[in-house]
Design a protein around this motif. Structure first.
Motif, mmCIF file in Angstrom:
data_model
loop_
_atom_site.group_PDB
_atom_site.id
_atom_site.type_symbol
_atom_site.label_atom_id
_atom_site.label_comp_id
_atom_site.label_asym_id
_atom_site.label_seq_id
_atom_site.Cartn_x
_atom_site.Cartn_y
_atom_site.Cartn_z
ATOM 1 N N SER A 284 11.079 -40.697 -17.890
ATOM 2 C CA SER A 284 10.535 -39.363 -18.177
ATOM 3 C C SER A 284 10.126 -39.252 -19.649
ATOM 4 N N SER A 285 10.863 -39.924 -20.548
ATOM 5 C CA SER A 285 10.478 -39.890 -21.958
ATOM 6 C C SER A 285 9.105 -40.534 -22.155
ATOM 7 N N LEU A 286 8.894 -41.652 -21.462
ATOM 8 C CA LEU A 286 7.589 -42.332 -21.594
ATOM 9 C C LEU A 286 6.463 -41.448 -21.061
ATOM 10 N N ALA A 287 6.756 -40.759 -19.954
ATOM 11 C CA ALA A 287 5.729 -39.872 -19.389
ATOM 12 C C ALA A 287 5.379 -38.764 -20.387
ATOM 13 N N GLU A 288 6.407 -38.247 -21.089
ATOM 14 C CA GLU A 288 6.161 -37.196 -22.103
ATOM 15 C C GLU A 288 5.334 -37.764 -23.261
ATOM 16 N N LEU A 289 5.654 -38.988 -23.681
ATOM 17 C CA LEU A 289 4.896 -39.590 -24.786
ATOM 18 C C LEU A 289 3.433 -39.793 -24.377
ATOM 19 N N TYR A 290 3.235 -40.189 -23.119
ATOM 20 C CA TYR A 290 1.854 -40.377 -22.651
ATOM 21 C C TYR A 290 1.103 -39.043 -22.663
ATOM 22 N N ASN A 291 1.820 -37.974 -22.309
ATOM 23 C CA ASN A 291 1.187 -36.641 -22.343
ATOM 24 C C ASN A 291 0.766 -36.263 -23.757
ATOM 25 N N LEU A 292 1.453 -36.843 -24.754
ATOM 26 C CA LEU A 292 1.069 -36.581 -26.148
ATOM 27 C C LEU A 292 -0.048 -37.523 -26.600
ATOM 28 N N GLY A 293 -0.567 -38.354 -25.703
ATOM 29 C CA GLY A 293 -1.694 -39.230 -26.031
ATOM 30 C C GLY A 293 -1.290 -40.615 -26.502
ATOM 31 N N ILE A 294 -0.019 -40.970 -26.330
ATOM 32 C CA ILE A 294 0.449 -42.281 -26.807
ATOM 33 C C ILE A 294 0.288 -43.332 -25.703
ATOM 34 N N CYS A 295 -0.558 -44.324 -25.970
ATOM 35 C CA CYS A 295 -0.866 -45.344 -24.953
ATOM 36 C C CYS A 295 -0.089 -46.627 -25.173
ATOM 37 N N SER A 296 0.478 -46.824 -26.374
ATOM 38 C CA SER A 296 1.254 -48.048 -26.615
ATOM 39 C C SER A 296 2.422 -47.712 -27.529
#
Ligand code: AOF
Ligand code: ZN
Length: 369
Positions: A284-296
């Motif tokens: 879920s943390s990774l999903a939140e980071l992706y929502n912030l535009g973080i791809c790597s």
């Protein structure tokens, strides 16, 4: 490769050159892929070339075809990735290729973007363009590992970086850790930071090392967003992390974060992600980071955070630096721990891609098999 028509030339060296063009924009195209293109005549002589420079800029095909009103009869367009048929930040490349009357398109690999995924190729074929797919396919795919992951899974590509002794220790039992690997390896490791959109550490590492979490060695660094996993959100008040910088700072905290801690972080300009559980969960943390535009995301430690990522099965790449030192003390901390797995058949295993010697140390690049 599927081909109905033999050429008077070998397509592979031309595609390799297109890959080289694409890589001129390495680490600059996120969230887009790197793409290169070359237009050649019937005999394989180059007429024009181009590459995608950054997201929002023209695609490789546009850069290559822009000077032609109509391409010379029988021209062949090489492109490392399937031409897009969608309106994103820029219009569809398939329309341009049809407009410029390119006869043949040679594609390195299909675009994994679910919005394209073969439809670009299909559209060109339906309109009578000959399309050959799969020249240097593996190389074309491999250069866009980050894009291939995030566009399909909607999660950042995760790289674990760890530096250790030959027996897998990251410090002495006393805590002394500076330095296990040499200067060259440490510089190389710091360059990895510019190669990712964000980097992460656990709270314990922040307390123990007060790291700056920046790249201070690359010629033109792209400073990553900085992420701290901290169940209580209690960032030490004198930590470098709390200094305001241009790059985003993110704390991923557990559900029990105290209201005053929450306020302090927000006042310090930190983006706060509060998880539903007491301890942040990796997926879920990774999903939140992706929502912030973080791809790597580059995960640097400590051992507990690294283990959480490995146990969640959410690691794509490992960059492991190994020094020729043997610490040999059971009480010295290892680079990963806390696994529940008790059978060798079930342990996570890596496929090694390469080993480099950097200064006196080894750098192992591997992928979770
Ligand atoms: C191509 N050639 O050079 C690139 C492609 O927002 P846009 O308009 O830039 O579109 C982004 C999408 O286009 C991206 O997700 C990927 O599917 C494709 N990238 N396609 O034909 C290029 N960069
Ligand atoms: Zn395009």
């Amino acid at each position: 490769m599927t081909s109905s028509q033999p050429f008077q030339f070998d397509p592979q060296p031309i595609m390799r050159r297109a890959i080289g063009l694409a890589k001129k924009a390495q680490f600059q195209t996120d969230p887009n892929p790197m793409v290169g293109a070359i237009l050649v005549d019937q005999s394989g002589t180059p007429l024009a070339e181009g590459y995608h420079r950054k997201a929002g800029s023209p695609h490789a095909e546009v850069e290559t075809l822009k000077s032609f009103k109509k391409t010379p009869k029988g021209s062949v367009l090489f492109v490392t990735l399937e031409p897009c048929n969608i309106f994103g930040k820029t219009p569809p490349c398939t329309d341009l290729i049809l407009d410029k009357q390119v006869k043949t398109v040679i594609v390195g690999c299909k675009d994994p973007n679910p919005k394209v995924a073969g439809r670009g190729i299909q559209k060109l074929r339906e309109q009578g363009v000959e399309v050959i797919v799969g020249v240097c396919e593996q190389e074309c795919q491999d250069m866009n590992r980050v894009f291939n992951k995030h566009i399909v899974k909607k999660l950042p590509y995760v790289t674990i970086k760890a530096a250790m002794s030959l027996d897998g220790k990251i410090a002495m039992a006393s805590g002394e850790s500076q330095w296990i690997t040499g200067c060259e390896a440490r510089k190389d490791g710091q360059r990895l930071r510019s190669q990712h959109m964000a980097m992460a550490v656990g709270n314990k590492t922040l307390f123990a090392d007060n790291p700056r979490l920046t790249d201070r060695v690359s010629e033109s660094p792209r400073q990553p967003a900085r992420v701290v996993f901290s169940s209580k959100g209690n960032i030490p008040s004198d930590s470098h992390f709390l200094n305001r910088t241009e790059t985003q700072r993110i704390v991923i905290a557990g559900a029990n974060i105290a209201p005053e801690v929450r306020t302090q972080l927000q006042q310090a300009g930190v983006t706060l992600i509060v998880e539903n559980n007491e301890f942040p969960e990796i997926p879920s943390s990774l999903a939140e980071l992706y929502n912030l535009g973080i791809c790597s995301l580059l995960v640097e430690g400590g051992a507990q955070l690294i283990s959480s990522f490995i146990n969640a099965g959410m690691v794509d790449c490992f960059q492991i630096y190994v020094a020729g030192k043997i610490i040999g003390d059971d009480d010295a901390p290892a680079w990963s721990g806390n696994s529940n797995i008790r059978s060798l058949a079930e342990v996570p295993s890596l496929t090694f891609e390469k080993v480099d010697k950097i200064g006196d140390d080894l750098k192992i690049t591997g992928f979770l098999a």
